[in-house]
Design a protein around this motif. Structure first.
Motif, PDB file in Angstrom:
ATOM      1  N   SER A  68      42.635  40.898  37.926  1.00 45.14           N
ATOM      2  CA  SER A  68      41.277  41.281  37.593  1.00 45.14           C
ATOM      3  C   SER A  68      40.741  42.143  38.730  1.00 45.14           C
ATOM      4  O   SER A  68      41.124  41.944  39.888  1.00 45.14           O
ATOM      5  CB  SER A  68      40.407  40.044  37.409  1.00 45.14           C
ATOM      6  N   PRO A  69      39.886  43.071  38.405  1.00 47.71           N
ATOM      7  CA  PRO A  69      39.375  43.993  39.435  1.00 47.71           C
ATOM      8  C   PRO A  69      38.750  43.269  40.607  1.00 47.71           C
ATOM      9  O   PRO A  69      38.720  43.780  41.717  1.00 47.71           O
ATOM     10  CB  PRO A  69      38.325  44.817  38.683  1.00 47.71           C
ATOM     11  N   ARG A  70      38.274  42.035  40.371  1.00 46.34           N
ATOM     12  CA  ARG A  70      37.636  41.299  41.465  1.00 46.34           C
ATOM     13  C   ARG A  70      38.605  41.005  42.595  1.00 46.34           C
ATOM     14  O   ARG A  70      38.234  40.848  43.738  1.00 46.34           O
ATOM     15  CB  ARG A  70      37.109  39.967  40.944  1.00 46.34           C
ATOM     16  N   GLU A  71      39.882  40.838  42.223  1.00 44.49           N
ATOM     17  CA  GLU A  71      40.864  40.456  43.230  1.00 44.49           C
ATOM     18  C   GLU A  71      41.322  41.631  44.086  1.00 44.49           C
ATOM     19  O   GLU A  71      42.069  41.465  45.016  1.00 44.49           O
ATOM     20  CB  GLU A  71      42.064  39.816  42.550  1.00 44.49           C
TER      21      GLU A  71
END
Ligand code: ZN
Length: 75
Positions: A68-71
């Motif tokens: 996920s882009p958050r990671e």
């Protein structure tokens, strides 16, 4: 010169007739021939084995993104 009264042949009974553009049974000569052809067509259609048209297993698994882009951290 003759008027262009083009005869056509009824696909069902092969009888030549003058087509009427306003006729609801075109390209057939009569309602009966239209229905006869329709019935024949339906019979042939039923004769063909259909696979089950209902898909039973609807696996709606969307492929998850690897990250996920958050990671994505750039510390
Ligand atoms: Zn006919």
């Amino acid at each position: 010169m003759k008027p262009s009264n083009k005869n056509v042949r009824c696909p069902t009974c092969d009888k030549p007739f003058v087509p009427d553009p306003q006729s609801a049974v075109m390209p057939f000569c009569s309602e009966r021939c239209k229905l006869a052809d329709l019935h024949r067509w339906m019979k042939e259609d039923i004769g063909i084995p259909h696979g089950s048209s209902e898909p039973e297993d609807q696996e709606d698994e969307a492929p998850s993104p690897p990250m996920s882009p958050r990671e994505w951290r750039f510390d």
